[in-house]
Enzyme design. Structure first.
Site, PDB file in Angstrom:
ATOM      1  CB  ALA A 182      -0.928  -0.337   0.707  1.00 35.74           C
TER       2      ALA A 182
ATOM      3  N   GLY B 199       0.586  -5.261   0.719  1.00 35.74           N
ATOM      4  CA  GLY B 199      -0.819  -5.162  -0.055  1.00 35.74           C
ATOM      5  C   GLY B 199      -0.471  -5.881  -1.722  1.00 35.74           C
TER       6      GLY B 199
ATOM      7  CD  GLU C 139      -2.659  -7.756   2.707  1.00 36.16           C
ATOM      8  OE1 GLU C 139      -2.056  -6.130   3.368  1.00 36.16           O
ATOM      9  OE2 GLU C 139      -3.711  -8.089   3.865  1.00 36.16           O
TER      10      GLU C 139
ATOM     11  CD  GLU D 228       0.672  -6.038   5.583  1.00 30.53           C
ATOM     12  OE1 GLU D 228       2.428  -6.504   5.925  1.00 30.53           O
ATOM     13  OE2 GLU D 228       0.568  -5.301   4.895  1.00 30.53           O
TER      14      GLU D 228
HETATM   15  C1  LIG Z   1      -2.587  -2.679   4.266  1.00 32.00           C
HETATM   16  C2  LIG Z   1      -1.305  -2.583   3.743  1.00 32.00           C
HETATM   17  C3  LIG Z   1      -0.008  -2.407   3.884  1.00 32.00           C
HETATM   18  C4  LIG Z   1       1.083  -1.681   3.408  1.00 32.00           C
HETATM   19  O1  LIG Z   1       1.241  -2.873   2.073  1.00 32.00           O
HETATM   20  S1  LIG Z   1       1.631  -1.589   4.191  1.00 32.00           S
HETATM   21  C5  LIG Z   1       3.922  -1.065   3.145  1.00 32.00           C
HETATM   22  C6  LIG Z   1       3.722  -2.922   3.203  1.00 32.00           C
HETATM   23  N1  LIG Z   1       5.279  -2.597   2.354  1.00 32.00           N
HETATM   24  C7  LIG Z   1       6.304  -2.227   2.291  1.00 32.00           C
HETATM   25  O2  LIG Z   1       6.529  -2.010   3.968  1.00 32.00           O
HETATM   26  C8  LIG Z   1       7.432  -2.154   1.804  1.00 32.00           C
HETATM   27  C9  LIG Z   1       8.492  -1.261   1.980  1.00 32.00           C
HETATM   28  N2  LIG Z   1       9.327  -0.569   0.652  1.00 32.00           N
HETATM   29  C10 LIG Z   1      10.773  -1.055   1.496  1.00 32.00           C
HETATM   30  O3  LIG Z   1      11.214  -2.094   2.195  1.00 32.00           O
HETATM   31  C11 LIG Z   1      11.441  -0.725   0.556  1.00 32.00           C
HETATM   32  O4  LIG Z   1      10.772   0.220  -0.826  1.00 32.00           O
HETATM   33  C12 LIG Z   1      11.650  -1.846  -1.428  1.00 32.00           C
HETATM   34  C13 LIG Z   1      12.534  -3.096  -1.186  1.00 32.00           C
HETATM   35  C14 LIG Z   1      10.306  -1.424  -1.825  1.00 32.00           C
HETATM   36  C15 LIG Z   1      12.721  -1.144  -2.296  1.00 32.00           C
HETATM   37  O5  LIG Z   1      14.281  -0.732  -1.490  1.00 32.00           O
HETATM   38  P1  LIG Z   1      14.576   0.062  -2.291  1.00 32.00           P
HETATM   39  O6  LIG Z   1      15.080  -0.389  -2.786  1.00 32.00           O
HETATM   40  O7  LIG Z   1      15.989   0.820  -1.697  1.00 32.00           O
HETATM   41  O8  LIG Z   1      14.304   1.324  -2.635  1.00 32.00           O
HETATM   42  P2  LIG Z   1      13.325   2.622  -1.691  1.00 32.00           P
HETATM   43  O9  LIG Z   1      14.515   3.981  -1.740  1.00 32.00           O
HETATM   44  O10 LIG Z   1      13.150   2.007  -0.968  1.00 32.00           O
HETATM   45  O11 LIG Z   1      12.187   2.725  -1.906  1.00 32.00           O
HETATM   46  C16 LIG Z   1      12.105   3.882  -3.592  1.00 32.00           C
HETATM   47  C17 LIG Z   1      10.409   4.597  -2.855  1.00 32.00           C
HETATM   48  O12 LIG Z   1      10.186   3.977  -3.797  1.00 32.00           O
HETATM   49  C18 LIG Z   1       9.044   4.694  -2.197  1.00 32.00           C
HETATM   50  N3  LIG Z   1       8.269   3.492  -1.302  1.00 32.00           N
HETATM   51  C19 LIG Z   1       8.839   2.055  -1.299  1.00 32.00           C
HETATM   52  N4  LIG Z   1       8.419   1.291  -0.942  1.00 32.00           N
HETATM   53  C20 LIG Z   1       6.635   2.524  -0.627  1.00 32.00           C
HETATM   54  C21 LIG Z   1       5.235   1.920  -0.675  1.00 32.00           C
HETATM   55  N5  LIG Z   1       5.015   0.995  -0.011  1.00 32.00           N
HETATM   56  N6  LIG Z   1       4.744   3.367  -0.915  1.00 32.00           N
HETATM   57  C22 LIG Z   1       4.879   4.456  -1.148  1.00 32.00           C
HETATM   58  N7  LIG Z   1       6.046   4.190  -1.204  1.00 32.00           N
HETATM   59  C23 LIG Z   1       6.779   3.599  -1.465  1.00 32.00           C
HETATM   60  C24 LIG Z   1      10.321   4.618  -1.385  1.00 32.00           C
HETATM   61  O13 LIG Z   1       9.963   5.824  -0.716  1.00 32.00           O
HETATM   62  C25 LIG Z   1      11.066   5.478  -1.648  1.00 32.00           C
HETATM   63  O14 LIG Z   1      11.037   6.945  -2.378  1.00 32.00           O
HETATM   64  P3  LIG Z   1      11.705   8.321  -2.822  1.00 32.00           P
HETATM   65  O15 LIG Z   1      12.587   7.688  -3.866  1.00 32.00           O
HETATM   66  O16 LIG Z   1      10.948   9.200  -2.946  1.00 32.00           O
HETATM   67  O17 LIG Z   1      12.667   8.334  -0.708  1.00 32.00           O
END
Ligand SMILES: C/C=C/C(=O)SCCNC(=O)CCNC(=O)[C@H](O)C(C)(C)COP(=O)(O)OP(=O)(O)OC[C@H]1O[C@@H](n2cnc3c(N)ncnc32)[C@H](O)[C@@H]1OP(=O)(O)O
Length: 260
Positions: free
Chosen positions: A66, A111, A114, A134
């Site tokens: 998400a 998500g 999911e 999460e």
């Molecule tokens: C009900 C459902 C709830 C949920 O789904 S909660 C969310 C669950 N998902 C996560 O926790 C994943 C979070 N993201 C990460 O762990 C990492 O990211 C990744 C492994 C996907 C990629 O890592 P890397 O390659 O180091 O890139 P980066 O610099 O962390 O991310 C690149 C840009 O993408 C944005 N981003 C990453 N994940 C999300 C997300 N889930 N929602 C919104 N933005 C996201 C970051 O912030 C950043 O952005 P910028 O370049 O502006 O700093």
């Protein structure tokens, strides 16, 4: 994809392919939600689509979850509205008669995992990873993850993944039954299309009944499940597809199923 398109549907040879292309991580933003909802409305009742694939564009992420950046706003309005719209879409995938394949081209997190859980089958690139992280944000899954994961891999493994938020490899996911198949890097869409085309040529009514009965049976006692199974056996005995299947076997020719 046209400008501002973050979700696209293409249809070929009876297979619909939904591609989520929302750089950089295919996060489930409000725009993705809106376009995915419109596309699923297009899919519903479209007889041309006999199997469905959902995938992410690129090699990094299927869907990284998400939109975390939208959460502060949701903390004011509450999560229910956004979650409900996604849950309705995921339930559609689970209940639509066509077989739905998640082609995991990369990370399927939160998500995104999911979404994959709401599909019938999951095929993963060997480099793909899956997880429900999460809890590392102080959150819990809100799009059915706690329910579908436990039903798929069992409560103990589900709790391990939910409590730790750990992200597992495709190999680990295959070992616990979270995915159906691992394919060589970069071939997941090609492999998913092969399977989807095979299913699209199959007996669609029989496949849709099998999908319904497995999903329904999980909630029922064996006795009640077998009763509903027999009701659907009785229904399928009235189909032209069964006649075609039997005649094709006897005449040693490929069956041509018309979903009737
Ligand atoms: C009900 C459902 C709830 C949920 O789904 S909660 C969310 C669950 N998902 C996560 O926790 C994943 C979070 N993201 C990460 O762990 C990492 O990211 C990744 C492994 C996907 C990629 O890592 P890397 O390659 O180091 O890139 P980066 O610099 O962390 O991310 C690149 C840009 O993408 C944005 N981003 C990453 N994940 C999300 C997300 N889930 N929602 C919104 N933005 C996201 C970051 O912030 C950043 O952005 P910028 O370049 O502006 O700093």
């Amino acid at each position: 994809m046209a400008e501002n398109t973050v979700v696209e549907l293409t249809i070929s040879e009876g297979v619909g392919v939904i591609t989520i292309n929302n750089p950089p991580v295919n996060a489930l933003t409000l725009e993705v939600r809106s376009q995915l909802k419109r596309i699923l409305q297009e899919v519903e009742g479209n007889k041309e689509i006999r199997a469905l694939i959902i995938t992410g564009y690129g090699s990094k992420c299927f869907v990284a979850g998400a939109d975390i950046k939208d959460f502060p706003k949701q903390m004011e309005t509450g999560p229910r509205e956004n979650a409900t719209i996604y849950k309705e879409m995921f339930t559609f995938l689970e209940e639509t008669p066509q077989p739905v394949i998640a082609a995991l081209n990369g990370l399927a997190l939160g998500g995104g995992c999911e979404l994959a859980l709401a599909c019938d089958l999951r095929i993963a690139d060997e480099k793909a990873k899956l997880g429900l992280p999460e809890v590392t944000l102080g959150l819990i899954p809100g799009l059915g993850g706690t329910q579908r994961l436990a039903k798929l891999v069992g409560p103990a493994k589900a709790k391990e993944l939910l409590f730790t938020g750990k992200v597992i490899s495709a190999r680990e996911a295959l070992d616990i039954g979270l995915i159906n198949q691992i394919v060589p890097q970069g071939t997941v869409l090609e492999e998913a299309l092969k399977l989807a085309k095979q299913l699209a040529k199959g007996a669609g009514v029989a496949i849709s009944y099998a999908k319904y009965l497995v999903n329904k049976g999980i909630e029922l006692s064996l006795e009640d499940g077998m009763e509903i199974e027999m009701q659907y056996v009785e229904k399928i005995f009235l189909t032209q597809d069964l006649q075609e299947g039997l005649e094709a076997f006897i005449n040693k020719r490929p069956a041509v199923f018309r979903n009737c």
